[in-house]
Scaffold this motif. Structure first.
Motif, mmCIF file in Angstrom:
data_model
loop_
_atom_site.group_PDB
_atom_site.id
_atom_site.type_symbol
_atom_site.label_atom_id
_atom_site.label_comp_id
_atom_site.label_asym_id
_atom_site.label_seq_id
_atom_site.Cartn_x
_atom_site.Cartn_y
_atom_site.Cartn_z
ATOM 1 N N ASN A 156 3.305 -48.037 35.106
ATOM 2 C CA ASN A 156 3.021 -46.605 35.205
ATOM 3 C C ASN A 156 4.280 -45.816 35.573
ATOM 4 O O ASN A 156 4.464 -44.683 35.145
ATOM 5 C CB ASN A 156 1.955 -46.365 36.280
ATOM 6 C CG ASN A 156 0.615 -46.903 35.855
ATOM 7 O OD1 ASN A 156 0.210 -46.720 34.708
ATOM 8 N ND2 ASN A 156 -0.064 -47.586 36.761
ATOM 9 N N ASP A 175 -4.235 -45.482 31.471
ATOM 10 C CA ASP A 175 -3.851 -46.705 32.176
ATOM 11 C C ASP A 175 -4.525 -47.914 31.518
ATOM 12 O O ASP A 175 -5.300 -47.776 30.572
ATOM 13 C CB ASP A 175 -4.140 -46.580 33.681
ATOM 14 C CG ASP A 175 -5.625 -46.608 34.003
ATOM 15 O OD1 ASP A 175 -6.454 -46.655 33.056
ATOM 16 O OD2 ASP A 175 -5.960 -46.565 35.198
ATOM 17 N N ARG A 176 -4.218 -49.094 32.038
ATOM 18 C CA ARG A 176 -4.651 -50.327 31.381
ATOM 19 C C ARG A 176 -6.167 -50.386 31.144
ATOM 20 O O ARG A 176 -6.597 -50.641 30.012
ATOM 21 C CB ARG A 176 -4.169 -51.529 32.213
ATOM 22 C CG ARG A 176 -4.359 -52.850 31.542
ATOM 23 C CD ARG A 176 -3.867 -53.989 32.425
ATOM 24 N NE ARG A 176 -4.031 -55.245 31.718
ATOM 25 C CZ ARG A 176 -3.094 -55.773 30.951
ATOM 26 N NH1 ARG A 176 -1.929 -55.179 30.814
ATOM 27 N NH2 ARG A 176 -3.318 -56.893 30.306
ATOM 28 N N HIS A 184 -7.853 -50.514 27.316
ATOM 29 C CA HIS A 184 -8.714 -51.596 26.829
ATOM 30 C C HIS A 184 -10.084 -51.083 26.403
ATOM 31 O O HIS A 184 -10.606 -51.476 25.358
ATOM 32 C CB HIS A 184 -8.830 -52.693 27.897
ATOM 33 C CG HIS A 184 -7.623 -53.587 27.931
ATOM 34 N ND1 HIS A 184 -7.643 -54.897 27.517
ATOM 35 C CD2 HIS A 184 -6.338 -53.315 28.282
ATOM 36 C CE1 HIS A 184 -6.410 -55.406 27.633
ATOM 37 N NE2 HIS A 184 -5.594 -54.459 28.106
ATOM 38 N N GLU A 202 -1.110 -55.170 25.750
ATOM 39 C CA GLU A 202 -0.281 -55.754 26.806
ATOM 40 C C GLU A 202 0.308 -54.676 27.723
ATOM 41 O O GLU A 202 0.839 -54.976 28.785
ATOM 42 C CB GLU A 202 0.849 -56.614 26.201
ATOM 43 C CG GLU A 202 2.003 -55.853 25.536
ATOM 44 C CD GLU A 202 1.640 -55.201 24.189
ATOM 45 O OE1 GLU A 202 0.498 -55.379 23.722
ATOM 46 O OE2 GLU A 202 2.502 -54.499 23.628
ATOM 47 N N GLU A 246 0.764 -51.646 30.401
ATOM 48 C CA GLU A 246 0.133 -51.156 31.633
ATOM 49 C C GLU A 246 -0.183 -49.663 31.503
ATOM 50 O O GLU A 246 -1.088 -49.143 32.149
ATOM 51 C CB GLU A 246 1.069 -51.366 32.833
ATOM 52 C CG GLU A 246 1.124 -52.795 33.338
ATOM 53 C CD GLU A 246 -0.239 -53.305 33.833
ATOM 54 O OE1 GLU A 246 -0.957 -52.543 34.483
ATOM 55 O OE2 GLU A 246 -0.559 -54.476 33.524
#
Lengths: 393, 496
Positions: free
Chosen positions: B241, B265-266, B270, B283, B285
């Motif tokens: 970040n 953010d991750r 996702h 992959e 972050e």
């Protein structure tokens, strides 16, 4: 006349509290550069806020600056310029028009809600103020807004300070958004258009994707020679070139045209921004008219038939600067009758005239009553700049 | 749960009489009082809170709005204005003893004026409908909150809505030129218009973002802009970040203001990728979507610089959109982030703090700690350009304990935002959701001054009470002034 010049918020609170106890009306000033704006007032003392003049925070990468309300605009401008930034709303320096020493303070800039040629794209001071701190006419310190661009927490009291001419609060601190200055600029000048043709051309330019950042028209009498229609392009050099060519092709004027590059373009727009054509000393009166842009030429034409006047347009025709002979009523009723929508403000006149002519546009009863209640919400005893804007506030 | 003011029993008992009176002003189906029909109005987009209104009234004209308000003011009846009911902060939550004033029938665009580059519209018209009405001429309305399909202009004005493009093109407040509004007394006033500067006190600025507490907007004049010739987006993945945050700061320091700059953010990456398959780097972050708009010559020039800045900040993937389809795919994940998170959790609440951008890493770390503390997951989408965070807290509303924890978690996030110099809400409004957190940001004096302004508009406190302010004061009490005795302190101050 007594003058109070507090150095801290606490001593400012003391001054206001004491003024309340004595019912002493105060004239709020920064550097006094705009004292000739607004209705003349009867006050017993001045409250000088120029000690609140430190820049407490400037973070260019966060696009924000916080400074005392009494900080000089020209100093801040230099600070921003050193980092390649600016106030995007191009606050004017009206000292030439008003006969004052310099551009004044940040607090004054906000209190008068100043804006320049980029108004049509970037807005005015009100669009860039993020937060304020100060003391109300109740003698209570308060703050509003914050230091971030996106904020809807509570009412936007910071915006309310814009255009309030010091009638609501004595500001100590202001936080403004800053923005990067464009890498380059260039101005396309079309020569010899009539007002109607000029406004049509500017309107067409604004309806194109060419991102014109300022559009003004100087009629022959003001341009001293041939009338000039000015269209400014700003940005990175390849983008300016592309948009200039596109604009020329689209407008395809039969009139001659030329371009002003970098410094010449800058100087031209400073002249428009700071109302240089009507700079003093002069005994002629100056009005500032804000109208729907497409109506500009019609408004000026109807007035020109009845008045010995000079005028020019900014904001695609939406802003008309008007210079008239110094008659007793400054042609106020004539001018206001010619405006279909919008308002007219008397920007320069002698004190006797400013005492007798409504400086700001008279408002309908319900709106005027609401404005009075807003004044009372901040300054119930009317000790801050009493009557600066209208009777009662 | 946040408590609402206790309903007034006398008003509740007068329900029939009030409904009958309103029928004089708004005939036929414009007044609704059966529970079945009123059910549609019992909540907005803050669905954890529900309340049946006293009566629903759906006027069609400004004169009817005026008559309704005049009656309510004269009889001391509370009024809650409502647009499309998309408020995320409970701004349109009804009151048991209040009339719900729906503006859904104000659904016409009144004037499209290309010469003055503005549209005059009724408040019930949706944000998107304005763009749709002018796009054949290459124009659009710039503020684009993500729910723009449903959101009305009236609601946008009430909340000062933003959207992904507001760093460059401004919020609602910067794009509204004028309004017609009705005061609670029934008086109709106009602020601003087709001219650029609204005169005298900036009441237009105050009305924007006032959450239905000051007046009812019955018409708005909004600025329309010419669409940029083209737009391209860059999709960049970062290993942390911090790297993404520094990249944002560097882009702005280089003098580049992108049309949009969004960060995820991750967990958000996702969730979005599983939902729409936009090709986001799993992959990473942190993910940035940076959109540049303008003429092609400008975009080509700037994209090169943006890519170089991203690479200097350790980007581990970087894609530039090569077609309009690809640009839209980049955005698809971000635009679907909320429903995407909705798929991985029975419920979520969306927070809305704004922070100084450079404090992002510490705020995200703080959020991760809070997430462990409360045992609830959080995903973040972030208007990176302007520092506006939208943490999505995942929970299950069927478990009362989870709802309580989620609310506490949200409140702690907002406290953290204020602590680092930010604010409670960037664009969703205070409503009821953040009402009791107001003292985190404002002193009693600050809040009292805001309420005094409210008194100037609404002396009896009838418009949308229970929202925004944690403590309601009577106007008479707020107006009272204690003036200390004594003379002006001449002695200790410099004089001229």
């Amino acid at each position: 006349m007594a003058s109070f010049k507090p150095e801290t918020e606490a001593s400012l609170v003391d001054v206001v509290q004491a003024a309340l106890a004595d019912r002493t009306p105060l004239e709020l000033i920064g550097n006094g550069t705009k004292a000739a704006l607004g209705r003349p007032m009867q006050t017993a003392a001045t409250l000088d806020l120029s000690n609140f003049s430190a820049v407490s925070l400037y973070e260019p990468e966060e696009l924000v600056i916080t400074a005392g309300a009494g900080t000089r605009l020209d100093e801040v401008r230099k600070l921003l310029d050193d980092k390649g930034q600016e106030f995007a709303f191009e606050p004017p320096d009206l000292s030439g028009l008003l006969g004052s020493a310099h551009a004044g303070t940040l607090g004054g800039m906000l209190a008068c809600n100043l804006s320049g040629p980029r108004r049509l794209k970037a807005g005015a001071a009100r669009d860039h103020i993020l937060g304020v701190a100060g003391v109300s006419g109740r003698g209570e310190a308060f703050k509003a807004g914050g230091r971030v661009v996106k904020n809807v927490t509570g009412y936007d009291l910071a915006k309310l300070m814009a255009g309030s001419f010091g009638t609501l609060a004595a500001l100590t601190m202001v936080t403004f958004k800053t923005l990067p200055r464009a890498e380059g600029e260039e101005t396309l000048v079309i020569e010899g258009l009539s007002d109607e043709e000029a406004i049509a051309a500017m309107s067409l330019a604004m309806q194109s994707p060419c991102e014109v950042s300022a559009a003004a028209h100087l009629p022959q009498a003001v341009a001293k020679g041939v009338a000039m229609t000015l269209l400014r392009l700003e940005g990175v050099p390849p983008s300016i070139a592309y948009r200039r060519d596109k604009l020329i092709k689209m407008l395809a004027p039969s009139a001659p045209l030329h371009q002003l590059k970098a410094e010449d373009s800058r100087a031209q727009w400073i002249s428009v921004r700071d109302v240089h054509p009507f700079a003093g000393p002069s005994d002629r009166y100056v009005w500032r008219l804000s109208v729907p842009p497409a109506e500009g030429a019609r408004v000026a034409a109807s007035l020109a038939r009845q008045l010995d006047m000079r005028w020019f347009y900014d904001w695609t025709g939406g802003l008309i600067w008007l210079e008239v002979p110094p008659t007793a009523d400054a042609a106020a009723s004539l001018i206001r009758a010619a405006i279909p929508q919008g308002h007219a403000t008397l920007m320069r006149a002698d004190e006797a005239t400013r005492n007798s002519v409504p400086i700001f546009q008279p408002q309908p009863a319900a709106l005027s009553a609401l404005a009075r209640r807003v004044k009372i919400a901040f300054d119930p005893l009317g000790i801050f700049n009493p009557g600066r804007m209208q009777e009662g506030y | 749960m946040i408590a609402m003011p206790l309903p007034d029993k006398v008003t509740l008992a007068r329900r029939r009489e009030i409904a009958e009176a309103l029928r004089q002003f708004v005939p036929g189906e414009g007044v609704i009082e059966t529970p079945v029909e009123m059910r549609a109005y019992e909540t907005d987009a803050l669905t954890a809170y529900r309340q049946m209104p006293l009566v629903v009234v759906l006027p069609e004209t400004t004169a009817q709005v005026s008559a309704v308000l005049k009656y309510c003011h004269a009889h001391g009846v509370k009024v809650v204005p409502r647009g499309a009911g998309t408020s995320l902060s409970g701004g349109a939550l009804p009151l048991a003893d209040g009339v719900l004033l729906g503006l859904g029938k104000f659904n016409r665009i009144l004037d499209i004026d290309y010469a003055n580059r503005c549209v005059v519209t009724q408040p019930g018209v949706t944000n998107l409908a304005i763009t749709q009405a002018v796009e054949h001429k290459g124009f659009y309305y710039a503020p684009d909150p993500s729910s723009q399909i449903a959101r009305t202009i009236g609601g946008n004005v009430a909340e000062n809505s933003g959207g992904v493009h507001c760093l460059k093109y401004g919020l609602t407040a910067n794009n509204v030129l004028g309004i017609e509004m009705v005061l609670v007394t029934g008086e109709v006033i106009r602020l601003g218009g087709k001219h650029l500067d609204s005169e005298a006190y900036d009441l237009l600025g105050v009305m924007t973002g006032s959450e239905g507490l000051l007046g009812v907007v019955t018409e708005a004049t909004v600025r329309i802009l010419q669409k940029p010739e083209t737009a391209r987006a860059v999709l960049v993945g970062f290993p942390s970040n911090e790297d993404a945050g520094r990249c944002v700061a560097d882009i702005i320091s280089a003098g580049i203001i992108p049309g949009g700059m969004e960060m995820m953010d991750r967990p958000a990456i996702h969730a979005a990728e599983e939902f729409v398959h936009a090709g986001y780097p799993l992959e990473a972050e942190a993910l940035l979507i940076i959109e540049l708009d303008g003429c092609p010559a400008e975009i080509d020039h700037l994209i090169e610089r943006v890519v170089a800045i991203a690479n200097r900040n350790r980007a581990n993937s970087c894609r530039v959109s090569e077609s309009e389809e690809e640009r839209l795919v980049f955005w698809a994940g971000r635009k679907a982030a909320f429903p995407a998170v909705g798929r991985i959790s029975p419920d979520y609440i969306c927070m809305d703090g704004t922070i100084p951008r450079r404090r992002l890493p510490e705020v995200l770390n703080g959020m991760a700690e809070l997430s462990r503390h409360y045992g609830l997951r959080v995903a973040n989408v972030f208007h990176a350009g302007d520092g506006n965070l939208h943490p999505l807290i995942l929970f299950d509303a069927n478990d009362p304990d989870e709802l309580t924890r989620a609310e506490k978690f949200g409140a702690d996030i907002l406290r953290l935002c204020v602590k680092v110099g930010g604010v409670l809400t960037g664009e969703h409004g205070v409503g009821i959701e953040k009402r009791d957190l107001m003292p985190e940001m404002f002193s009693e004096a600050d809040l009292n001054q805001q309420q005094r302004l409210k008194c100037a508009f609404d002396d009896k406190g009838l418009l949308n009470p229970g929202k925004v302010f944690p403590v309601l004061h009577r106007c008479a009490e707020l107006g009272r002034m204690v003036v200390r005795g004594g003379k002006l302190p001449h002695a200790d101050l410099p004089r001229f």
